[in-house]
Design an enzyme around this catalytic site. Structure first.
Site, mmCIF file in Angstrom:
data_model
loop_
_atom_site.group_PDB
_atom_site.id
_atom_site.type_symbol
_atom_site.label_atom_id
_atom_site.label_comp_id
_atom_site.label_asym_id
_atom_site.label_seq_id
_atom_site.Cartn_x
_atom_site.Cartn_y
_atom_site.Cartn_z
ATOM 1 N N ALA A 91 -23.217 61.511 28.427
ATOM 2 C CA ALA A 91 -23.627 61.509 27.019
ATOM 3 C C ALA A 91 -24.191 62.874 26.614
ATOM 4 C CB ALA A 91 -24.684 60.423 26.822
ATOM 5 N N TYR A 116 -49.688 36.754 2.203
ATOM 6 C CA TYR A 116 -48.854 35.650 2.698
ATOM 7 C C TYR A 116 -48.645 34.674 1.545
ATOM 8 C CZ TYR A 116 -46.892 32.522 6.206
ATOM 9 O OH TYR A 116 -46.062 31.712 6.905
ATOM 10 N N LYS A 129 -40.717 56.853 23.416
ATOM 11 C CA LYS A 129 -40.055 57.464 22.251
ATOM 12 C C LYS A 129 -40.802 57.054 20.976
ATOM 13 C CE LYS A 129 -36.638 59.403 24.547
ATOM 14 N NZ LYS A 129 -36.228 60.808 24.526
#
Ligand code: NDP
Ligand code: PYR
Ligand code: MG
Length: 423
Positions: free
Chosen positions: A197, A39, A94
């Site tokens: 689709a 950071y 997924k």
């Protein structure tokens, strides 16, 4: 599913912590020195490098191995338009498959958009964040416009999985099933229930593999898509045939192949009995197929049967495609996933089914024997050779077709997901 299985599915998602994915750290963060690198002030250095050359994002951030799984929840599996938030378990799912089968990190993004244009604008503005975009469960016809616009506007691969992932796996399974049934794609009479689709992409790819459009009958909720039918959108109109058949009952008579990409329980034993000898039935709607495999087999013992599910033989599901296709595309930093890459994936998948099945797959499926034949037309998702073969074929096709921005990876072929970052 039984009530016990439904509860088990809910418990799986809820316990011991909600959801199926978490973010992991890849660098040490224990000390002040670590934090000063991770950071402030250290993080400023990669910021300056990326501002100087955006390609450096692939070097200094996780972008190159990060895919966004993006949905509006308008066609969640075969459950319909249940909205963006309800699609989140599927999108996380997924992500699980991307990670476990191909070592790809993912984020799920559920977009509440009032129009296709609003969806496109939202995604296009944040697309540079990722190495690729997997569009999921967006209904037709909007999905076609959305995918095309995002391909044009984004410099990373954009791939509507329900179209192309499904088509690739269906084509691979179909070529094998036809061979086993002793039939030829060029002569096969094909009935496709569904004109959305997945169905439109599957039929386009089968036609480009050799199926004849005049042998193909597509149906939607209103029945057969025939020449002269009014109100057809341009995507369906391409498949309008000159026929007097109007219903599934008419169309299925003498058909060699049935492909279901529509909704649950729409095909009956009576339909099965009307099909030609050695029929091929891909009832791919999830979670409940167009016809249960037991019903299909009882009506027609000669059937070659596939579903989208993991609990029956022959899982024709895009899980066999998208993790491995993106792996290959990311590793050569392809600008898009083109037809050459899709065709390469079809052949890699089709050919793998003909090889002996590894013991690890037999163990995972609790089977003594699996071999190329009616009960094994396509590899299973747990087969680690998918990671070896499909990304290699896709990456080579990307290089050969000129969409790769990096050479064929020196660390290929991949043996496990631990190999994905190379040596
Ligand atoms: N196994 C796999 O890998 C995959 C399976 N699928 C499955 O395919 C199905 C469709 O998904 P997708 O294409 O994304 O969704 P879409 O919403 O784009 O398309 C759905 C299509 O199914 C048709 N349909 C729905 N109900 C019926 C019915 N009762 N009779 C005839 N046609 C019907 C619709 O007809 P209309 O046009 O008239 O509305 C539409 O053409 C889902 O069930 C999904 O689970 C999808 C992707 C992958
Ligand atoms: C498998 C999948 O993507 C679907 O059924 O929508
Ligand atoms: Mg889907």
């Amino acid at each position: 599913m039984t009530d016990a299985k439904k509860q088990a599915a809910l418990d799986y998602h809820a316990k011991p912590i909600p959801g199926k994915l978490s973010v992991e750290l890849t660098k040490p963060t224990a000390t002040a020195r670590d934090l000063s690198l991770a950071y402030s002030p250290g993080v400023a250095e990669p910021v300056r490098e990326i501002a100087r050359d955006p390609e450096n994002a692939y070097r200094y951030t996780g972008k190159g191995n990060l895919v966004a799984v993006i949905s509006d929840g308008s066609a969640i599996l075969g459950l319909g338009n249940l909205g963006p938030l309800a699609s989140k378990p599927v999108m996380e799912g997924k992500g699980v498959l991307f990670k476990c089968f191909a070592g790809i990190n993912s984020v799920d993004v559920e977009v509440n958009a009032e129009s296709p244009q609003a969806f496109i604008d939202t995604v296009a503005r944040i697309a540079d964040t990722w190495g690729g975009i997997n569009l999921e469960d967006i209904k037709a016809p909007e999905c076609f416009e959305i995918e095309q616009a995002l391909i044009e506007q984004c410099s990373i691969p954009v791939f509507h999985d329900d179209q192309h992932g499904t088509a690739i796996v269906t084509a691979a399974g179909m070529l094998n099933a036809l061979e086993i049934a002793g039939k030829r794609l060029e002569e096969a009479k094909i009935v496709c229930l569904g004109a959305g689709a997945a169905a439109i992409a599957c039929m386009k790819l089968l036609v480009s593999c050799g199926a004849r459009s005049e042998n193909l009958i597509m149906l939607d909720r209103r029945g057969v898509i025939h020449a002269g039918r009014e109100g057809l959108n341009p995507y369906k109109a391409v498949f309008a045939v000159d026929t007097d058949k109007r219903t599934l009952d008419d169309a299925i008579e003498g058909a060699d192949v049935f492909i279901g990409l529509s909704g649950p329980n729409l095909m009956t034993a009576e339909h099965m009995r009307k099909m030609a000898p050695n029929p091929i039935v891909f009832a791919c709607t999830n979670p409940d197929p167009e016809i249960h495999p037991d019903v299909a087999r009882e009506a027609r013992p000669d059937v070659i049967m596939a579903t989208g599910r993991s609990d029956y033989p022959n899982q024709v599901n895009n899980v066999l495609g998208f993790p491995f296709i993106f792996r290959g595309a990311l590793d050569v930093r392809a600008t898009r996933i083109n037809e050459e890459m899709k065709v390469a994936a079809v052949h890699a998948l089709k050919d793998l089914a003909r090889e002996p099945v590894p013991q690890a797959v037999l163990d995972a499926y609790e089977r003594d024997h699996m071999a190329f034949g009616p009960e094994y037309i396509i590899p299973t998702p747990v087969d680690v050779r998918l990671l070896e073969r499909i990304p290699a074929a896709v990456a080579q096709a990307a290089v050969d077709s000129g969409v790769a921005r990096r050479p064929y990876p020196a660390h290929y072929p991949l043996k496990t997901v631990d190999d994905v970052y190379g040596g």
